[in-house]
Design a protein around this motif. Structure first.
Motif: not given
Ligand SMILES: Cc1cc2nc3c(=O)[nH]c(=O)nc-3n(C[C@H](O)[C@H](O)[C@H](O)COP(=O)(O)O)c2cc1C
Length: 200
Positions: A71, A75, A78
């Protein structure tokens, strides 16, 4: 307000020729009196890790199935992609190192060129998913390559940005910077003039 994403990767930091040219472009854009906000991505000061198998697995694992570590990796990618999406305009300060782009810049590319996010595969080949916007590349080189088959940078940068949907890519070159002052000084002057015209 105009948001400019400013990406640099010179190993000389703010003293790099490409950085100085990009700084000039940004300053001239601000002088124009527009309300300009800069999103700064200095890949030398704050490098993006190399893409490895673990990081790539984080991208390709469905969001709901990612581990905590995955994650975090997704992230971060992102966030880099979000900077590209938020920008109205992109400025890239690009040194030539060993006939190519700096590895720090390539690591950034490897974190933003993501299938399903910035491009997708179709029956007709890849399709870019980023909204198109102007990209200005300030390219600093010790030798002379522009317009020759040895210029591996220009086509590569246009191809990889084009893959993501960014097709309005213009280069301003400062070349021959390691070929003595007689070559370097006029090259820098000429690049500065092109920058001033483009920013005006
Ligand atoms: C490690 C390294 C590799 C380089 N390789 C090349 C090269 O392959 N071709 C070239 O024209 N110049 C090369 N140069 C010269 C740089 O392109 C030139 O110094 C340019 O100003 C770099 O941009 P910067 O000042 O923004 O870092 C190299 C410089 C360094 C430090």
């Amino acid at each position: 307000m105009t948001q400019i994403l400013y990406i640099s990767s010179s190993l000389s930091g703010s003293a790099g020729q490409s950085t100085q040219l990009a700084d000039r472009y940004i300053a001239k854009r601000q002088d124009r009196g527009d309300d300009v906000a800069i999103i700064r991505r200095d890949l030398h000061a704050d490098p993006v890790p190399h893409l490895d198998g673990e990081r790539f697995a984080a991208f390709t694992t469905p969001a709901a199935e990612r581990s905590e570590a995955q994650r975090e990796v997704a992230a971060f990618s992102d966030q880099l992609i979000d900077e590209l999406r938020r920008a109205d305009e992109i400025v890239i300060a690009l040194p030539m190192y060993n006939m190519g782009v700096p590895s720090t810049f390539k690591a950034w590319i490897d974190h933003v060129a993501r299938a399903g996010e910035t491009f997708r595969y179709t029956a007709n080949g890849p399709q870019g998913l980023l909204e198109d916007k102007a990209v200005t590349v300030l390219a600093a080189r010790g030798g002379m390559y522009a317009g020759t088959p040895q210029d591996s940078q220009t086509q590569y940068v246009k191809d990889i940005l084009g893959l993501m949907g960014l097709t309005q890519v213009d280069f301003i070159y400062a070349e021959g910077l390691n070929m003595g002052d007689e070559q370097a000084q006029p090259a820098i002057h000429d690049a500065q003039q092109q920058i001033d015209r483009r920013a005006a």
